[in-house]
Design a protein around this motif. Sequence first.
Motif, short mmCIF file in Angstrom:
data_model
loop_
_atom_site.label_atom_id
_atom_site.label_comp_id
_atom_site.label_asym_id
_atom_site.label_seq_id
_atom_site.Cartn_x
_atom_site.Cartn_y
_atom_site.Cartn_z
N ALA A 45 35.46 136.57 39.91
CA ALA A 45 35.32 135.86 38.63
C ALA A 45 34.02 135.06 38.58
CB ALA A 45 36.52 134.94 38.42
N ARG A 46 33.57 134.55 39.72
CA ARG A 46 32.41 133.65 39.73
C ARG A 46 31.12 134.27 40.27
NH1 ARG A 46 36.80 130.84 41.56
NH2 ARG A 46 37.52 129.19 40.18
N HIS A 47 31.25 135.35 41.07
CA HIS A 47 30.08 135.84 41.80
C HIS A 47 29.90 137.36 41.70
CE1 HIS A 47 29.78 131.88 43.67
NE2 HIS A 47 31.08 131.95 43.88
N SER A 48 30.32 137.95 40.59
CA SER A 48 30.26 139.41 40.50
C SER A 48 29.02 139.94 39.78
CB SER A 48 31.52 139.95 39.80
OG SER A 48 31.56 139.48 38.46
N GLU A 49 28.08 139.06 39.45
CA GLU A 49 26.88 139.52 38.75
C GLU A 49 26.17 140.58 39.58
OE1 GLU A 49 26.17 136.12 41.30
OE2 GLU A 49 27.42 136.19 39.52
N ASP A 83 29.43 136.37 50.40
CA ASP A 83 28.47 137.45 50.66
C ASP A 83 29.15 138.68 51.24
OD1 ASP A 83 26.48 135.76 49.72
OD2 ASP A 83 25.77 135.22 51.74
N ALA A 84 30.12 138.48 52.14
CA ALA A 84 30.84 139.61 52.74
C ALA A 84 31.64 140.36 51.67
CB ALA A 84 31.76 139.12 53.86
N VAL A 85 32.32 139.63 50.79
CA VAL A 85 33.08 140.26 49.71
C VAL A 85 32.13 141.06 48.82
CG1 VAL A 85 34.42 139.83 47.60
CG2 VAL A 85 34.97 138.60 49.72
N ARG A 86 31.02 140.47 48.45
CA ARG A 86 30.04 141.16 47.60
C ARG A 86 29.52 142.43 48.28
NH1 ARG A 86 27.58 139.18 43.27
NH2 ARG A 86 25.60 140.07 43.96
N ALA A 121 31.63 144.84 61.01
CA ALA A 121 30.55 143.90 61.34
C ALA A 121 30.61 142.68 60.42
CB ALA A 121 29.19 144.59 61.23
N LEU A 122 30.91 142.90 59.14
CA LEU A 122 31.06 141.77 58.21
C LEU A 122 32.22 140.88 58.64
CD1 LEU A 122 30.57 143.60 54.80
CD2 LEU A 122 29.08 141.84 55.76
N ALA A 123 33.36 141.49 58.95
CA ALA A 123 34.54 140.72 59.37
C ALA A 123 34.24 139.94 60.65
CB ALA A 123 35.73 141.65 59.56
N ASP A 124 33.56 140.58 61.60
CA ASP A 124 33.21 139.90 62.85
C ASP A 124 32.30 138.70 62.60
OD1 ASP A 124 34.74 141.70 64.29
OD2 ASP A 124 33.02 142.88 64.98
N SER A 125 31.39 138.83 61.64
CA SER A 125 30.45 137.74 61.36
C SER A 125 31.16 136.53 60.76
CB SER A 125 29.35 138.22 60.42
OG SER A 125 29.83 138.37 59.10
N LEU A 126 32.35 136.72 60.21
CA LEU A 126 33.10 135.61 59.61
C LEU A 126 33.97 134.87 60.61
CD1 LEU A 126 34.26 137.36 56.33
CD2 LEU A 126 32.38 135.74 56.60
N ARG A 127 34.23 135.47 61.75
CA ARG A 127 35.10 134.85 62.75
C ARG A 127 34.39 133.72 63.46
NH1 ARG A 127 36.37 140.31 63.64
NH2 ARG A 127 38.36 140.80 62.70
N GLU A 128 35.16 132.68 63.75
CA GLU A 128 34.65 131.56 64.53
C GLU A 128 34.49 132.01 65.97
OE1 GLU A 128 33.85 128.46 63.43
OE2 GLU A 128 34.27 129.13 61.39
N PRO A 129 33.47 131.55 66.68
CA PRO A 129 33.35 131.89 68.09
C PRO A 129 34.54 131.36 68.88
CG PRO A 129 31.38 130.76 67.29
CD PRO A 129 32.41 130.71 66.20
N GLU A 130 34.96 132.11 69.89
CA GLU A 130 36.08 131.70 70.72
C GLU A 130 35.64 130.61 71.69
OE1 GLU A 130 38.96 134.18 71.86
OE2 GLU A 130 38.73 135.53 70.18
N PRO A 131 36.49 129.59 71.91
CA PRO A 131 36.11 128.53 72.85
C PRO A 131 35.93 129.09 74.26
CG PRO A 131 38.25 128.08 71.79
CD PRO A 131 37.76 129.40 71.29
N ASP A 168 42.16 142.38 53.24
CA ASP A 168 42.65 143.05 54.46
C ASP A 168 41.49 143.56 55.31
OD1 ASP A 168 45.25 142.56 53.65
OD2 ASP A 168 45.64 144.63 53.01
N LEU A 169 40.49 144.15 54.66
CA LEU A 169 39.35 144.68 55.40
C LEU A 169 38.56 143.58 56.11
CD1 LEU A 169 38.20 147.30 52.78
CD2 LEU A 169 39.01 147.82 55.10
N LEU A 170 38.51 142.40 55.50
CA LEU A 170 37.80 141.28 56.11
C LEU A 170 38.68 140.51 57.10
CD1 LEU A 170 35.76 139.94 53.09
CD2 LEU A 170 34.90 141.14 55.12
#
Length: 142
Positions: free
Chosen positions: A44-48, A7-10, A117-127, A29-31
């Motif tokens: 290739a699979r999700h560009s519709e 979703d972030a790539v799209r 914001a997209l990149a941040d949403s993909l990061r795992e929360p820090e312990p 790089d942006l993500l």
Amino acid sequence: MRQEYIDAVRSIVAMVPPGTAVAYSDISDLLGQGGPRQIGAIMARHSEGLCWWRVLRASGEAPSGHELEAFRRYREEGTPLRGRVADFERTGKGRWKVDFPSARWAPREEDFLAMDALADSLREPEPGNGDRPPATAPGMNV
């Protein structure tokens, strides 16, 4: 691949304006994760419904197997091209590429904010920040 990453790539691809292009590696790089191959697999699979022709190799070559359709779209959008463009238009033969230094997308400040914001949403929360339960020490029963 995680759906959130797809979703972030799209979302980033949807931001790329007509007449510009972005490399697979630019998106990863942006993500801040993945790489060109992962972006290529997603495209290739999700560009519709996306402007898939605006995402290409850093060399400026159109997506493999889609050169004719991409060329038509580049011409419609006024994307800078180089090489034997006139020959290709006339005969369908001749090598050409997107003039990537001229066509590369230069995101605006608001684009960068959205991508951050997209990149941040993909990061795992820090312990230890309350988002995850604390780790149990070895030998402790809880």
